[in-house]
Scaffold this motif. Sequence first.
Motif, PDB file in Angstrom:
ATOM      1  N   ASP A 458       0.828  -1.209   0.000  1.00 44.32           N
ATOM      2  CA  ASP A 458       0.000   0.000   0.000  1.00 44.32           C
ATOM      3  C   ASP A 458       0.860   1.256   0.000  1.00 44.32           C
ATOM      4  OD1 ASP A 458      -2.572   1.380   0.306  1.00 44.32           O
ATOM      5  OD2 ASP A 458      -1.794   1.928   2.275  1.00 44.32           O
ATOM      6  N   ALA A 459       1.980   1.238   0.717  1.00 45.54           N
ATOM      7  CA  ALA A 459       2.888   2.392   0.728  1.00 45.54           C
ATOM      8  C   ALA A 459       3.481   2.614  -0.657  1.00 45.54           C
ATOM      9  CB  ALA A 459       3.990   2.161   1.761  1.00 45.54           C
ATOM     10  N   ASN A 460       3.832   1.501  -1.324  1.00 44.70           N
ATOM     11  CA  ASN A 460       4.360   1.634  -2.684  1.00 44.70           C
ATOM     12  C   ASN A 460       3.303   2.159  -3.646  1.00 44.70           C
ATOM     13  OD1 ASN A 460       7.215   0.633  -2.722  1.00 44.70           O
ATOM     14  ND2 ASN A 460       6.261  -1.178  -1.827  1.00 44.70           N
ATOM     15  N   VAL A 461       2.067   1.738  -3.444  1.00 41.17           N
ATOM     16  CA  VAL A 461       0.973   2.223  -4.300  1.00 41.17           C
ATOM     17  C   VAL A 461       0.824   3.729  -4.156  1.00 41.17           C
ATOM     18  CG1 VAL A 461      -1.532   2.185  -4.642  1.00 41.17           C
ATOM     19  CG2 VAL A 461      -0.268   0.037  -4.379  1.00 41.17           C
ATOM     20  N   LEU A 462       0.880   4.229  -2.935  1.00 42.48           N
ATOM     21  CA  LEU A 462       0.789   5.679  -2.716  1.00 42.48           C
ATOM     22  C   LEU A 462       1.908   6.418  -3.454  1.00 42.48           C
ATOM     23  CD1 LEU A 462      -0.058   5.858   1.112  1.00 42.48           C
ATOM     24  CD2 LEU A 462      -1.529   6.565  -0.771  1.00 42.48           C
ATOM     25  N   ILE A 463       3.127   5.864  -3.347  1.00 37.88           N
ATOM     26  CA  ILE A 463       4.269   6.511  -4.000  1.00 37.88           C
ATOM     27  C   ILE A 463       4.101   6.495  -5.514  1.00 37.88           C
ATOM     28  CG2 ILE A 463       6.758   6.311  -4.425  1.00 37.88           C
ATOM     29  CD1 ILE A 463       6.964   5.180  -1.532  1.00 37.88           C
ATOM     30  N   PHE A 464       3.726   5.329  -6.063  1.00 36.05           N
ATOM     31  CA  PHE A 464       3.599   5.214  -7.514  1.00 36.05           C
ATOM     32  C   PHE A 464       2.507   6.127  -8.064  1.00 36.05           C
ATOM     33  CE2 PHE A 464       5.260   0.567  -7.309  1.00 36.05           C
ATOM     34  CZ  PHE A 464       6.525   1.045  -7.009  1.00 36.05           C
ATOM     35  N   ILE A 473       1.247  15.823 -15.141  1.00 36.48           N
ATOM     36  CA  ILE A 473       1.239  17.287 -15.282  1.00 36.48           C
ATOM     37  C   ILE A 473       2.465  17.780 -16.052  1.00 36.48           C
ATOM     38  CG2 ILE A 473      -0.117  17.599 -13.181  1.00 36.48           C
ATOM     39  CD1 ILE A 473       2.429  18.402 -11.721  1.00 36.48           C
ATOM     40  N   GLY A 474       3.241  16.841 -16.625  1.00 38.00           N
ATOM     41  CA  GLY A 474       4.314  17.219 -17.528  1.00 38.00           C
ATOM     42  C   GLY A 474       5.696  17.247 -16.937  1.00 38.00           C
ATOM     43  N   ARG A 475       5.911  16.791 -15.683  1.00 39.97           N
ATOM     44  CA  ARG A 475       7.272  16.788 -15.119  1.00 39.97           C
ATOM     45  C   ARG A 475       8.089  15.687 -15.789  1.00 39.97           C
ATOM     46  NH1 ARG A 475       8.250  19.690 -10.458  1.00 39.97           N
ATOM     47  NH2 ARG A 475       6.402  20.437  -9.317  1.00 39.97           N
ATOM     48  N   SER A 476       9.375  15.886 -15.833  1.00 38.45           N
ATOM     49  CA  SER A 476      10.279  14.841 -16.322  1.00 38.45           C
ATOM     50  C   SER A 476      10.402  13.748 -15.254  1.00 38.45           C
ATOM     51  CB  SER A 476      11.655  15.430 -16.652  1.00 38.45           C
ATOM     52  OG  SER A 476      12.219  16.031 -15.502  1.00 38.45           O
ATOM     53  N   VAL A 477      11.063  12.641 -15.653  1.00 37.75           N
ATOM     54  CA  VAL A 477      11.049  11.448 -14.791  1.00 37.75           C
ATOM     55  C   VAL A 477      11.706  11.701 -13.437  1.00 37.75           C
ATOM     56  CG1 VAL A 477      11.865   9.076 -14.562  1.00 37.75           C
ATOM     57  CG2 VAL A 477      10.950   9.880 -16.744  1.00 37.75           C
ATOM     58  N   ARG A 478      12.925  12.231 -13.406  1.00 42.38           N
ATOM     59  CA  ARG A 478      13.624  12.405 -12.123  1.00 42.38           C
ATOM     60  C   ARG A 478      12.871  13.332 -11.165  1.00 42.38           C
ATOM     61  NH1 ARG A 478      18.702  10.434 -11.428  1.00 42.38           N
ATOM     62  NH2 ARG A 478      19.754   9.598 -13.276  1.00 42.38           N
ATOM     63  N   PRO A 479      12.473  14.545 -11.607  1.00 44.08           N
ATOM     64  CA  PRO A 479      11.694  15.391 -10.687  1.00 44.08           C
ATOM     65  C   PRO A 479      10.377  14.743 -10.254  1.00 44.08           C
ATOM     66  CG  PRO A 479      12.530  16.707 -12.509  1.00 44.08           C
ATOM     67  CD  PRO A 479      12.798  15.283 -12.859  1.00 44.08           C
ATOM     68  N   ALA A 480       9.735  13.979 -11.153  1.00 44.03           N
ATOM     69  CA  ALA A 480       8.470  13.318 -10.808  1.00 44.03           C
ATOM     70  C   ALA A 480       8.672  12.270  -9.711  1.00 44.03           C
ATOM     71  CB  ALA A 480       7.862  12.661 -12.052  1.00 44.03           C
ATOM     72  N   VAL A 481       9.774  11.510  -9.845  1.00 43.88           N
ATOM     73  CA  VAL A 481      10.069  10.492  -8.812  1.00 43.88           C
ATOM     74  C   VAL A 481      10.357  11.170  -7.475  1.00 43.88           C
ATOM     75  CG1 VAL A 481      11.723   8.723  -8.092  1.00 43.88           C
ATOM     76  CG2 VAL A 481      10.854   8.750 -10.454  1.00 43.88           C
ATOM     77  N   GLY A 484       7.161  12.564  -6.124  1.00 41.02           N
ATOM     78  CA  GLY A 484       6.252  11.488  -5.744  1.00 41.02           C
ATOM     79  C   GLY A 484       6.578  10.931  -4.362  1.00 41.02           C
ATOM     80  N   PHE A 485       7.870  10.670  -4.118  1.00 42.45           N
ATOM     81  CA  PHE A 485       8.275  10.172  -2.794  1.00 42.45           C
ATOM     82  C   PHE A 485       8.031  11.226  -1.713  1.00 42.45           C
ATOM     83  CE2 PHE A 485      10.461   6.795  -5.050  1.00 42.45           C
ATOM     84  CZ  PHE A 485      10.418   5.750  -4.148  1.00 42.45           C
ATOM     85  N   LYS A 486       8.326  12.478  -2.048  1.00 44.44           N
ATOM     86  CA  LYS A 486       8.167  13.557  -1.070  1.00 44.44           C
ATOM     87  C   LYS A 486       6.704  13.758  -0.693  1.00 44.44           C
ATOM     88  CE  LYS A 486       9.040  18.510  -0.484  1.00 44.44           C
ATOM     89  NZ  LYS A 486       9.600  19.728  -1.114  1.00 44.44           N
ATOM     90  N   ASN A 487       5.809  13.762  -1.688  1.00 40.63           N
ATOM     91  CA  ASN A 487       4.392  14.021  -1.410  1.00 40.63           C
ATOM     92  C   ASN A 487       3.680  12.829  -0.758  1.00 40.63           C
ATOM     93  OD1 ASN A 487       4.605  16.596  -2.531  1.00 40.63           O
ATOM     94  ND2 ASN A 487       4.104  15.878  -4.599  1.00 40.63           N
ATOM     95  N   ALA A 488       4.175  11.609  -1.031  1.00 39.57           N
ATOM     96  CA  ALA A 488       3.535  10.422  -0.443  1.00 39.57           C
ATOM     97  C   ALA A 488       3.971  10.181   0.996  1.00 39.57           C
ATOM     98  CB  ALA A 488       3.850   9.197  -1.296  1.00 39.57           C
ATOM     99  N   LEU A 489       5.113  10.761   1.390  1.00 37.73           N
ATOM    100  CA  LEU A 489       5.673  10.475   2.717  1.00 37.73           C
ATOM    101  C   LEU A 489       4.723  10.803   3.867  1.00 37.73           C
ATOM    102  CD1 LEU A 489       8.147   9.428   4.207  1.00 37.73           C
ATOM    103  CD2 LEU A 489       9.043  11.773   4.228  1.00 37.73           C
ATOM    104  N   PRO A 490       4.058  11.979   3.903  1.00 36.79           N
ATOM    105  CA  PRO A 490       3.158  12.257   5.037  1.00 36.79           C
ATOM    106  C   PRO A 490       2.019  11.242   5.167  1.00 36.79           C
ATOM    107  CG  PRO A 490       3.655  14.276   3.837  1.00 36.79           C
ATOM    108  CD  PRO A 490       4.177  13.163   3.001  1.00 36.79           C
ATOM    109  N   ALA A 491       1.441  10.843   4.048  1.00 32.16           N
ATOM    110  CA  ALA A 491       0.338   9.873   4.108  1.00 32.16           C
ATOM    111  C   ALA A 491       0.837   8.516   4.597  1.00 32.16           C
ATOM    112  CB  ALA A 491      -0.313   9.742   2.730  1.00 32.16           C
ATOM    113  N   ALA A 533       9.689   0.598   1.984  1.00 36.14           N
ATOM    114  CA  ALA A 533       8.931   1.417   1.033  1.00 36.14           C
ATOM    115  C   ALA A 533       9.605   2.758   0.787  1.00 36.14           C
ATOM    116  CB  ALA A 533       7.508   1.622   1.553  1.00 36.14           C
ATOM    117  N   ILE A 534      10.123   3.372   1.845  1.00 34.46           N
ATOM    118  CA  ILE A 534      10.677   4.724   1.715  1.00 34.46           C
ATOM    119  C   ILE A 534      12.144   4.696   1.293  1.00 34.46           C
ATOM    120  CG2 ILE A 534      11.218   6.840   2.965  1.00 34.46           C
ATOM    121  CD1 ILE A 534       8.779   6.215   4.761  1.00 34.46           C
TER     122      ILE A 534
END
Length: 556
Positions: A458-464, A473-481, A484-491, A533-534
């Motif tokens: 479930d943690a991986n699903v949130l990150i993905f 929204i058009g970000r490149s791969v590295r910034p998106a990854v 993604g990890f940064k925004n999923a961390l609080p949840a 997961a993190i």
Amino acid sequence: MFESLKSRFILIFAFAALSVWTLVQQGVLLGLDLRGGTHLAVEILDPTNALSSEQRADAIDRALQIIRTRVDELGVAEPTIQKAGDQRILIELPGATAEDQQRAKDVIQRSAFLEFRIVRPISELQDVLPRIDRFVAQKYGTGPVTADSAEAEAAPGGIAGIFEPGGEGADSAAGAAGDSAADAAAEGTAAEDTGARASSDTAASARPFSSKLAATGGGEMLAVAVEDLPAMERYLADPEVQALLPRGTELVFGYPQAPPGEEEQFRPLYLLETEQMMTGEELEDAQAQRDPQFGYPIVTFQLSRRGGRAFERATGAHIGEQMAIVLDNRVFSAPVIQSQIGTNGQIEMQGSTIEEARDLALVLRAGALPAPITIVEERSVGPSLGADSIEQGMLAGAIGIALVVIMIVGYYRISGVMAVLALALYVLYMLGILSSLRAALTFPGIAGIVLSVGMAVDANVLIFERIREELDIGRSVRPAVNEGFKNALPAIIDSNLTTLITSLILFQFGGTGPVRGFAVTLGIGIVASMFTAIFVTRTFFMLYLERRGTSAPLSI
């Protein structure tokens, strides 16, 4: 510190190597329901509510330490002994045989209160037995004492017969009546036979207490037939009966005296002084040995220096008298004091096995329980049932994990594969932590593992999903990854922390072993899943992106 791939992989593989080493060295400790054994729940016995809540709590704490010491010395492999609430102690003895289980129950329940008391001559009972007989006859419905009963008391083999040298009390009376009946039958006088039996019945009903006593050991102690034990124990438990005994004395039963393999016929009964010469509070050590001359088991004990001085004075004042060694209000033996006894003494155990001597020494070393305890719950699990539980649990876990792997790989593709690799490390870490903490894996614990696997996914699903949102929204791969990890961390932290708090509450207040086993594996699984997961999944993404290049699309 862990910004480089090298440092990250060193940490990941170090944890993996440590987990493998722990599993190889110690393995995973299986709980009672997986390898069989006995589950006991004991409580302090306080039927009159004489203990306050503070006294009860203190008694439970002290009993816990004493029981743990006793069970540890028994040699039972990996026992679990813990408090459940404020009134109960849970004891789990995995893998123990039926014989070991019974031995453990006997050792656990024994209070081990040791006393040394002087034995009084049974002749001191001669004047009080008629009063006891009259009281028992009137209170317990055996009928009032009549002229016929007074005649029976004076008859040969009556109360006075118990104290005659070589007299056998009730046995002599019964034997005499039996011989008379046999002679009468031989002569064909049925009327006399009937009269003899009636006379014997009258004597027994008039002397409901003393008719059950016989002198033994050269007239030094009394004996009660095994079939009369329930009635005599009932009478002697009556405070009014004890009050009729000579001042400062009480009647106390001994332990069974029958040799191993033989059926018990009589139980010894001693007249003891109520005042103690010494108690086990001054005892410092006890060891089981064999008597060097005769070979029977003995328990040697050692008193403290203060206790030794007091015991030496007490035994010196009673040389030539019998001293009863009383354990849990039962006379273990009653040797004659030949000389002063100081800090060292011994308890003879003729008719006992060396194993019984070891058990006695064990409970004496561990100390007396602060209050009697009783077993309120007992469950036994056979090894075959444990094997079935392991097989079914492993099958259920394998099916659950396989379905999770298929779904996550099928939906998230290469990113799902990275999540599965992290999941494999998660299972290894969790088993390693269980092994290092010596936490028992129970059948509900397997359910906790499967559930925590789902939470790791479930943690991986949130990150993905966060990464896919950033890509949409058009970000490149590295910034998106990274986002993604940064925004999923609080949840992830929020959901795992609330579940971790729940598992701690279950462990603290769940009480029973299955609930605690579930709570332990769930809590450990949450900690391990957050790390994988993190940290681990992020490391795999960093390696993947470094090899694929910045412009390559992400398979997610």
